[in-house]
Design a protein around this motif. Structure first.
Motif, PDB file in Angstrom:
ATOM      1  N   ASN A 156       0.772  -1.251   0.080  1.00  0.00           N
ATOM      2  CA  ASN A 156       0.048  -0.004   0.156  1.00  0.00           C
ATOM      3  C   ASN A 156       0.735   1.108   0.019  1.00  0.00           C
ATOM      4  N   VAL A 157       2.043   1.239   0.703  1.00  0.00           N
ATOM      5  CA  VAL A 157       2.715   2.238   0.775  1.00  0.00           C
ATOM      6  C   VAL A 157       3.228   2.777  -0.629  1.00  0.00           C
ATOM      7  N   SER A 158       3.894   1.711  -1.356  1.00  0.00           N
ATOM      8  CA  SER A 158       4.343   2.197  -2.553  1.00  0.00           C
ATOM      9  C   SER A 158       3.271   2.582  -3.716  1.00  0.00           C
ATOM     10  N   ALA A 159       1.941   1.776  -3.612  1.00  0.00           N
ATOM     11  CA  ALA A 159       0.940   2.137  -4.394  1.00  0.00           C
ATOM     12  C   ALA A 159       0.273   3.671  -4.105  1.00  0.00           C
ATOM     13  N   GLU A 160       0.609   4.079  -3.006  1.00  0.00           N
ATOM     14  CA  GLU A 160       0.243   5.546  -2.700  1.00  0.00           C
ATOM     15  C   GLU A 160       1.318   6.550  -3.239  1.00  0.00           C
ATOM     16  N   ILE A 161       2.453   6.014  -3.169  1.00  0.00           N
ATOM     17  CA  ILE A 161       3.624   7.106  -3.688  1.00  0.00           C
ATOM     18  C   ILE A 161       3.337   7.390  -5.175  1.00  0.00           C
ATOM     19  N   VAL A 162       3.018   6.125  -5.811  1.00  0.00           N
ATOM     20  CA  VAL A 162       2.965   6.435  -7.149  1.00  0.00           C
ATOM     21  C   VAL A 162       1.702   6.919  -7.578  1.00  0.00           C
ATOM     22  N   ALA A 163       0.481   6.703  -6.948  1.00  0.00           N
ATOM     23  CA  ALA A 163      -0.712   7.409  -7.275  1.00  0.00           C
ATOM     24  C   ALA A 163      -0.589   8.850  -7.312  1.00  0.00           C
TER      25      ALA A 163
ATOM     26  N   PRO B 123      -7.325  -3.728  -1.453  1.00  0.00           N
ATOM     27  CA  PRO B 123      -8.597  -2.855  -1.257  1.00  0.00           C
ATOM     28  C   PRO B 123      -9.523  -3.467  -0.574  1.00  0.00           C
ATOM     29  N   SER B 124      -9.574  -5.033  -0.413  1.00  0.00           N
ATOM     30  CA  SER B 124     -10.398  -5.775   0.459  1.00  0.00           C
ATOM     31  C   SER B 124      -9.913  -6.321   1.798  1.00  0.00           C
ATOM     32  N   LEU B 125      -8.709  -6.236   1.438  1.00  0.00           N
ATOM     33  CA  LEU B 125      -7.860  -6.949   2.829  1.00  0.00           C
ATOM     34  C   LEU B 125      -7.828  -5.851   3.900  1.00  0.00           C
ATOM     35  N   TYR B 126      -7.727  -4.610   3.314  1.00  0.00           N
ATOM     36  CA  TYR B 126      -7.301  -3.349   4.568  1.00  0.00           C
ATOM     37  C   TYR B 126      -8.745  -2.629   4.574  1.00  0.00           C
ATOM     38  N   ARG B 127      -9.077  -2.213   5.671  1.00  0.00           N
ATOM     39  CA  ARG B 127     -10.187  -1.470   5.728  1.00  0.00           C
ATOM     40  C   ARG B 127     -10.258   0.002   4.802  1.00  0.00           C
ATOM     41  N   LYS B 128      -9.050   0.282   4.758  1.00  0.00           N
ATOM     42  CA  LYS B 128      -9.025   1.624   4.311  1.00  0.00           C
ATOM     43  C   LYS B 128      -7.560   1.664   3.480  1.00  0.00           C
ATOM     44  N   VAL B 129      -7.307   1.955   2.268  1.00  0.00           N
ATOM     45  CA  VAL B 129      -6.269   2.076   1.282  1.00  0.00           C
ATOM     46  C   VAL B 129      -6.602   3.844   0.638  1.00  0.00           C
ATOM     47  N   ALA B 130      -5.319   4.177   0.461  1.00  0.00           N
ATOM     48  CA  ALA B 130      -5.221   5.589  -0.110  1.00  0.00           C
ATOM     49  C   ALA B 130      -4.997   5.609  -1.474  1.00  0.00           C
ATOM     50  N   TYR B 131      -5.562   4.714  -2.281  1.00  0.00           N
ATOM     51  CA  TYR B 131      -5.595   4.725  -3.826  1.00  0.00           C
ATOM     52  C   TYR B 131      -6.669   3.714  -4.102  1.00  0.00           C
ATOM     53  N   ASP B 132      -6.989   4.110  -5.564  1.00  0.00           N
ATOM     54  CA  ASP B 132      -8.015   3.160  -6.183  1.00  0.00           C
ATOM     55  C   ASP B 132      -7.426   2.643  -7.462  1.00  0.00           C
ATOM     56  N   PRO B 133      -7.137   1.314  -7.428  1.00  0.00           N
ATOM     57  CA  PRO B 133      -6.432   0.580  -8.316  1.00  0.00           C
ATOM     58  C   PRO B 133      -6.940   0.824  -9.710  1.00  0.00           C
ATOM     59  N   VAL B 134      -8.025   1.273  -9.984  1.00  0.00           N
ATOM     60  CA  VAL B 134      -8.587   1.556 -11.338  1.00  0.00           C
ATOM     61  C   VAL B 134      -8.347   3.057 -11.630  1.00  0.00           C
ATOM     62  N   ARG B 135      -8.982   3.981 -10.963  1.00  0.00           N
ATOM     63  CA  ARG B 135      -8.923   5.427 -11.139  1.00  0.00           C
ATOM     64  C   ARG B 135      -7.607   5.985 -10.912  1.00  0.00           C
ATOM     65  N   ASP B 136      -6.739   5.392 -10.247  1.00  0.00           N
ATOM     66  CA  ASP B 136      -5.475   6.212  -9.804  1.00  0.00           C
ATOM     67  C   ASP B 136      -4.283   5.949 -10.660  1.00  0.00           C
ATOM     68  N   PHE B 137      -4.472   4.729 -11.829  1.00  0.00           N
ATOM     69  CA  PHE B 137      -3.185   4.061 -12.396  1.00  0.00           C
ATOM     70  C   PHE B 137      -3.530   4.030 -13.830  1.00  0.00           C
ATOM     71  N   ALA B 138      -2.652   4.308 -14.455  1.00  0.00           N
ATOM     72  CA  ALA B 138      -2.758   4.038 -16.031  1.00  0.00           C
ATOM     73  C   ALA B 138      -1.891   2.638 -16.387  1.00  0.00           C
ATOM     74  N   PRO B 139      -2.564   1.881 -16.974  1.00  0.00           N
ATOM     75  CA  PRO B 139      -2.019   0.530 -17.080  1.00  0.00           C
ATOM     76  C   PRO B 139      -1.004   0.618 -18.225  1.00  0.00           C
ATOM     77  N   VAL B 140       0.156  -0.145 -17.851  1.00  0.00           N
ATOM     78  CA  VAL B 140       1.287  -0.111 -18.863  1.00  0.00           C
ATOM     79  C   VAL B 140       1.572  -1.536 -19.701  1.00  0.00           C
ATOM     80  N   SER B 141       1.640  -2.512 -18.852  1.00  0.00           N
ATOM     81  CA  SER B 141       1.975  -4.034 -19.426  1.00  0.00           C
ATOM     82  C   SER B 141       1.626  -5.046 -18.117  1.00  0.00           C
ATOM     83  N   LEU B 142       0.960  -6.012 -18.280  1.00  0.00           N
ATOM     84  CA  LEU B 142       1.259  -7.327 -17.337  1.00  0.00           C
ATOM     85  C   LEU B 142       2.426  -7.874 -17.640  1.00  0.00           C
ATOM     86  N   VAL B 143       3.329  -7.582 -16.740  1.00  0.00           N
ATOM     87  CA  VAL B 143       4.797  -8.105 -17.368  1.00  0.00           C
ATOM     88  C   VAL B 143       4.948  -9.577 -17.219  1.00  0.00           C
TER      89      VAL B 143
END
Length: 331
Positions: free
Chosen positions: A82-89, A109-129
């Motif tokens: 979550n820390v890294s995701a928030e930094i990038v968002a 997003p399901s495991l924690y009661r609150k996360v500071a990012y939205d996996p869909v709204r806050d990121f631009a997908p580049v590639s499933l590596v």
């Protein structure tokens, strides 16, 4: 800790310190025509030494060579990613901050009661590596040599067979919870704090089952210290071609691979996302890169941004259901 990867022929003394570099990244811009034009920071979801970090370092080195720019691997562990995701968002959308995440990105997003990012709204997908198979392994003393034999044994002994994980909500825990749910069996969860302890107790027979990732488990499987029953992916692993998938072995439709994806902040312009995608896929298709990752039991995917977007959207409800049914919570 950040690690800078330099283009071929560069000298570390000719470049700014990492502290100065990070501040430059925060305020610089990039135009699609001359991208990147400046050093790039690759934020990684976990600490150095794990499989996602190893993939990140290989990518960083190759991208630095292609771009003629430093690529800094910036490990930001914490809160399961979550820390890294928030930094990038929150990073500028200039393409100079990119993110190599793992499947925890869609679980948290399901495991924690609150996360500071939205996996869909806050990121631009580049590639499933790439994907990394989870593998269903058993203690050598467990009287089950196949998935079907395990299912029969578990139904004879409900609540009597235990399994290890490296903590609530980890990939191994949720992979087994999905297996339990789809197979209709009752197993007892034994969470450990570190991989080594879970591994040693499985080998000693203190726990009966485990769902680790293939790279770490392979040496023990090959040495006969663990018995492999199946791999968890949609297809067989090139590193273990003779081993059936869980779906083939008796739990139809089961799939629970770990995966790594490249993302950028949502505000990143489409032409830069496209360029990041082309460069990332170009690196992944290099013969030496494929050979190196294959030797680590890492399976290259190199998807389009659209394919990654669909993958993220499909994984979110899948793991939300597993987390809910398992009762797993971290906070």
């Amino acid at each position: 800790m950040a690690h800078a990867y330099l283009p071929t022929g560069s000298c570390i003394s000719c470049h700014a310190s990492i502290g100065v570099l990070v501040s430059v990244l925060a305020c610089s811009g990039a135009a699609g025509a001359d991208f990147p034009g400046r050093p790039v920071r690759m934020v990684v979801a976990f600490a150095s030494g794990g499989s996602v970090d190893l993939v990140a370092r290989l990518l960083a080195q190759k991208l630095a060579e292609r771009w003629g720019q430093q690529v800094v691997v910036d490990n930001r562990p914490g809160a399961g990613g979550n820390v890294s995701a928030e930094i990038v968002a929150r990073a500028p959308g200039d393409g100079l901050t990119i993110y190599l995440c793992s499947a925890s990105f869609v679980v948290n997003p399901s495991l924690y009661r609150k996360v500071a990012y939205d996996p869909v709204r806050d990121f631009a997908p580049v590639s499933l590596v790439a994907t990394v198979q989870n593998v269903l392994v058993a203690s050598p003393g467990l009287p089950a040599r196949t998935v079907k034999e395990l299912l029969a044994l578990a139904k004879e002994r409900p609540g009597k067979i235990n399994y290890a994980s490296t903590g609530s909500g980890t990939s191994g825990h949720l992979a087994m919870e999905l297996f339990k749910s789809m197979a209709g069996i009752d197993l007892v969860h034994v969470p450990y704090k570190v991989v080594g302890q879970a591994q040693n107790d499985l080998i000693a027979g203190q726990v009966s089952l485990w769902f680790p990732t293939a790279p770490g488990a392979l040496p023990h499987i090959q040495a006969g210290r663990m018995r492999i029953l199946a791999v968890a992916g949609a297809g067989r692993s090139p590193a273990l071609p003779e081993v059936p998938t869980v779906s083939e072995a008796g739990v139809a439709g089961y799939e629970a691979s770990t995966w790594y994806a490249m993302l950028a902040p949502a505000s990143t312009r489409q032409e830069i996302v496209g360029q990041l995608h082309r460069e990332t896929v170009g690196v992944l298709r290099q013969g030496d890169m494929q050979q190196r990752l294959s030797s680590m039991a890492v399976e290259i995917v190199a998807s389009s941004p659209e394919q990654l977007s669909r993958h993220i959207r499909s994984e979110l409800p899948k793991w939300e259901k597993v987390v809910r049914q398992s009762g797993a919570r971290v906070d």
